[in-house]
Design an enzyme around this catalytic site. Structure first.
Site, PDB file in Angstrom:
ATOM      1  N   ARG A 169      -8.877  -5.563  -3.154  1.00  0.00           N
ATOM      2  CA  ARG A 169      -8.029  -4.373  -3.346  1.00  0.00           C
ATOM      3  C   ARG A 169      -7.583  -4.272  -4.805  1.00  0.00           C
ATOM      4  O   ARG A 169      -7.531  -3.169  -5.372  1.00  0.00           O
ATOM      5  CB  ARG A 169      -6.802  -4.439  -2.420  1.00  0.00           C
ATOM      6  CG  ARG A 169      -7.153  -4.171  -0.972  1.00  0.00           C
ATOM      7  CD  ARG A 169      -6.054  -4.616  -0.028  1.00  0.00           C
ATOM      8  NE  ARG A 169      -4.839  -3.839  -0.155  1.00  0.00           N
ATOM      9  CZ  ARG A 169      -3.643  -4.263   0.263  1.00  0.00           C
ATOM     10  NH1 ARG A 169      -3.515  -5.459   0.807  1.00  0.00           N
ATOM     11  NH2 ARG A 169      -2.600  -3.503   0.130  1.00  0.00           N
TER      12      ARG A 169
ATOM     13  N   ARG B 226      -5.644   7.656  -6.130  1.00  0.00           N
ATOM     14  CA  ARG B 226      -6.184   6.331  -6.439  1.00  0.00           C
ATOM     15  C   ARG B 226      -7.462   6.413  -7.257  1.00  0.00           C
ATOM     16  O   ARG B 226      -8.037   5.388  -7.594  1.00  0.00           O
ATOM     17  CB  ARG B 226      -6.476   5.586  -5.143  1.00  0.00           C
ATOM     18  CG  ARG B 226      -5.330   4.659  -4.706  1.00  0.00           C
ATOM     19  CD  ARG B 226      -5.698   4.103  -3.355  1.00  0.00           C
ATOM     20  NE  ARG B 226      -5.206   2.815  -3.034  1.00  0.00           N
ATOM     21  CZ  ARG B 226      -4.135   2.573  -2.295  1.00  0.00           C
ATOM     22  NH1 ARG B 226      -3.358   3.548  -1.901  1.00  0.00           N
ATOM     23  NH2 ARG B 226      -3.824   1.345  -1.952  1.00  0.00           N
TER      24      ARG B 226
ATOM     25  N   ARG C 282       3.257 -11.513   2.277  1.00  0.00           N
ATOM     26  CA  ARG C 282       3.976 -10.404   2.936  1.00  0.00           C
ATOM     27  C   ARG C 282       3.822 -10.468   4.450  1.00  0.00           C
ATOM     28  O   ARG C 282       2.740 -10.773   4.965  1.00  0.00           O
ATOM     29  CB  ARG C 282       3.413  -9.081   2.421  1.00  0.00           C
ATOM     30  CG  ARG C 282       4.002  -7.866   3.124  1.00  0.00           C
ATOM     31  CD  ARG C 282       3.795  -6.614   2.339  1.00  0.00           C
ATOM     32  NE  ARG C 282       2.405  -6.180   2.311  1.00  0.00           N
ATOM     33  CZ  ARG C 282       2.001  -5.064   1.694  1.00  0.00           C
ATOM     34  NH1 ARG C 282       2.881  -4.309   1.053  1.00  0.00           N
ATOM     35  NH2 ARG C 282       0.729  -4.728   1.698  1.00  0.00           N
TER      36      ARG C 282
ATOM     37  N   LYS D 137       5.873  -0.303  -4.444  1.00  0.00           N
ATOM     38  CA  LYS D 137       5.976   1.154  -4.278  1.00  0.00           C
ATOM     39  C   LYS D 137       6.677   1.513  -2.966  1.00  0.00           C
ATOM     40  O   LYS D 137       7.501   2.413  -2.927  1.00  0.00           O
ATOM     41  CB  LYS D 137       4.579   1.800  -4.301  1.00  0.00           C
ATOM     42  CG  LYS D 137       3.796   1.557  -5.580  1.00  0.00           C
ATOM     43  CD  LYS D 137       2.522   2.384  -5.630  1.00  0.00           C
ATOM     44  CE  LYS D 137       1.520   2.046  -4.543  1.00  0.00           C
ATOM     45  NZ  LYS D 137       0.969   0.665  -4.618  1.00  0.00           N
TER      46      LYS D 137
ATOM     47  N   ARG E 200      -0.557  -8.063   7.635  1.00  0.00           N
ATOM     48  CA  ARG E 200      -1.507  -6.947   7.656  1.00  0.00           C
ATOM     49  C   ARG E 200      -2.917  -7.497   7.494  1.00  0.00           C
ATOM     50  O   ARG E 200      -3.128  -8.430   6.735  1.00  0.00           O
ATOM     51  CB  ARG E 200      -1.198  -6.002   6.479  1.00  0.00           C
ATOM     52  CG  ARG E 200      -0.358  -4.821   6.877  1.00  0.00           C
ATOM     53  CD  ARG E 200       0.098  -4.026   5.680  1.00  0.00           C
ATOM     54  NE  ARG E 200      -0.979  -3.583   4.791  1.00  0.00           N
ATOM     55  CZ  ARG E 200      -0.798  -2.756   3.760  1.00  0.00           C
ATOM     56  NH1 ARG E 200       0.418  -2.282   3.504  1.00  0.00           N
ATOM     57  NH2 ARG E 200      -1.800  -2.405   2.973  1.00  0.00           N
TER      58      ARG E 200
HETATM   59  P1  AMP Z   1      -1.876   0.785   0.920  1.00  0.00           P
HETATM   60  O1  AMP Z   1      -1.019   0.611   2.139  1.00  0.00           O
HETATM   61  O2  AMP Z   1      -1.405   1.914   0.034  1.00  0.00           O
HETATM   62  O3  AMP Z   1      -2.107  -0.498   0.160  1.00  0.00           O
HETATM   63  O4  AMP Z   1      -3.314   1.266   1.456  1.00  0.00           O
HETATM   64  C1  AMP Z   1      -4.073   0.470   2.336  1.00  0.00           C
HETATM   65  C2  AMP Z   1      -5.522   0.927   2.356  1.00  0.00           C
HETATM   66  O5  AMP Z   1      -5.598   2.296   2.781  1.00  0.00           O
HETATM   67  C3  AMP Z   1      -6.233   0.906   1.016  1.00  0.00           C
HETATM   68  O6  AMP Z   1      -6.739  -0.380   0.689  1.00  0.00           O
HETATM   69  C4  AMP Z   1      -7.356   1.924   1.251  1.00  0.00           C
HETATM   70  O7  AMP Z   1      -8.381   1.377   2.059  1.00  0.00           O
HETATM   71  C5  AMP Z   1      -6.631   2.989   2.076  1.00  0.00           C
HETATM   72  N1  AMP Z   1      -6.015   4.027   1.219  1.00  0.00           N
HETATM   73  C6  AMP Z   1      -4.676   4.271   1.037  1.00  0.00           C
HETATM   74  N2  AMP Z   1      -4.474   5.276   0.172  1.00  0.00           N
HETATM   75  C7  AMP Z   1      -5.705   5.699  -0.214  1.00  0.00           C
HETATM   76  C8  AMP Z   1      -6.180   6.706  -1.113  1.00  0.00           C
HETATM   77  N3  AMP Z   1      -5.347   7.486  -1.830  1.00  0.00           N
HETATM   78  N4  AMP Z   1      -7.525   6.851  -1.258  1.00  0.00           N
HETATM   79  C9  AMP Z   1      -8.385   6.081  -0.567  1.00  0.00           C
HETATM   80  N5  AMP Z   1      -8.021   5.105   0.274  1.00  0.00           N
HETATM   81  C10 AMP Z   1      -6.694   4.916   0.463  1.00  0.00           C
END
Ligand code: AMP
Length: 215
Positions: free
Chosen positions: A170, A92, A126, A16, A159
């Site tokens: 996740r 989400r 990554r 994404k 990360r």
């Molecule tokens: P990402 O970089 O999109 O994989 O997000 C990393 C982490 O941020 C996720 O594992 C969640 O802990 C938090 N996070 C990101 N977007 C959301 C969302 N829409 N709702 C809740 N937690 C989020």
């Protein structure tokens, strides 16, 4: 052509972020990404919400979802300021999807379809530049010099939530909470399903066509 409002859905590691950057460059929209916004606010005190943890960072390091109250507010503010956007990492779960319906109109909903084994390989390999945020992969897209960013010379790091244990959590959270909303967009006929396992260039061709036909 008007500036489109794009929603991009897909599991963690589906690509994404990569495709969103290209949408930004091609269509001149804002990149609204809850993951980055939360990473910049990892230490924010949310103890007044009386939830499991006191900061967004604690949820993120555990691979769990940050509470809706926090994330909804971030998205509402960012979308109100944007003239066209690509929204990445949100919604989400079902309640975030309902909230999104109330605050905006989408022009196109993209879904990057990638199998679970590929996701785990992509995420655990990554590496991200600690200075400019550029993404690499130890096997599929290595930098010229190990650990050093080709673009800016910054240090490449993993990360904290890209370790195998957290990646699996996740993906589990994604399957439980986010897959049902993908079905919902599919049933309403809005979803454009894209094979996300090709190269970034191959995926981009399909993404660009879908956004062009909607804009
Ligand atoms: P990402 O970089 O999109 O994989 O997000 C990393 C982490 O941020 C996720 O594992 C969640 O802990 C938090 N996070 C990101 N977007 C959301 C969302 N829409 N709702 C809740 N937690 C989020």
């Amino acid at each position: 052509m008007s500036t489109p409002n794009v929603l991009i859905l897909g599991a963690p590691g589906a690509g994404k972020g990569t495709q969103s950057s290209r949408i930004v460059d091609e269509f001149g929209v804002e990149h609204v990404t809850t993951g980055d916004a939360l990473r910049s606010n990892k230490g924010m005190d949310i103890s007044h919400l009386d939830t499991e943890y006191d900061t967004p960072g604690a949820y993120m390091d555990a691979g769990e979802l940050v509470p809706d109250e926090v994330v909804n507010e971030i998205v509402k503010t960012a979308l109100a300021e944007a003239d066209g956007y690509v929204l990445d990492g949100y919604p989400r779960n079902a309640s975030q999807a309902e909230y999104l319906d109330e605050i905006t109109d989408l022009d196109v909903v993209l879904y990057l379809d990638v199998s679970k084994d590929v996701l785990v390989d992509r995420l655990t390999g990554r590496r991200v530049c600690s200075d400019c945020g550029a993404n690499y992969h130890v096997d599929f897209e290595p930098p010229e010099e190990a650990g050093v960013c080709d673009d800016c010379g910054g240090e490449l790091i993993q990360r904290e939530d890209d370790t195998e244990e957290t990646v699996r959590e996740r993906i589990r959270v994604y399957e439980d909470n986010t897959e049902p909303i993908i079905e919902r967009y599919d049933e309403s006929g809005e979803l454009v399903r894209i094979d996300g396992e090709g190269s970034p260039d191959e995926v981009w061709e399909a993404v660009r066509d879908a956004v062009e036909s909607a804009a």
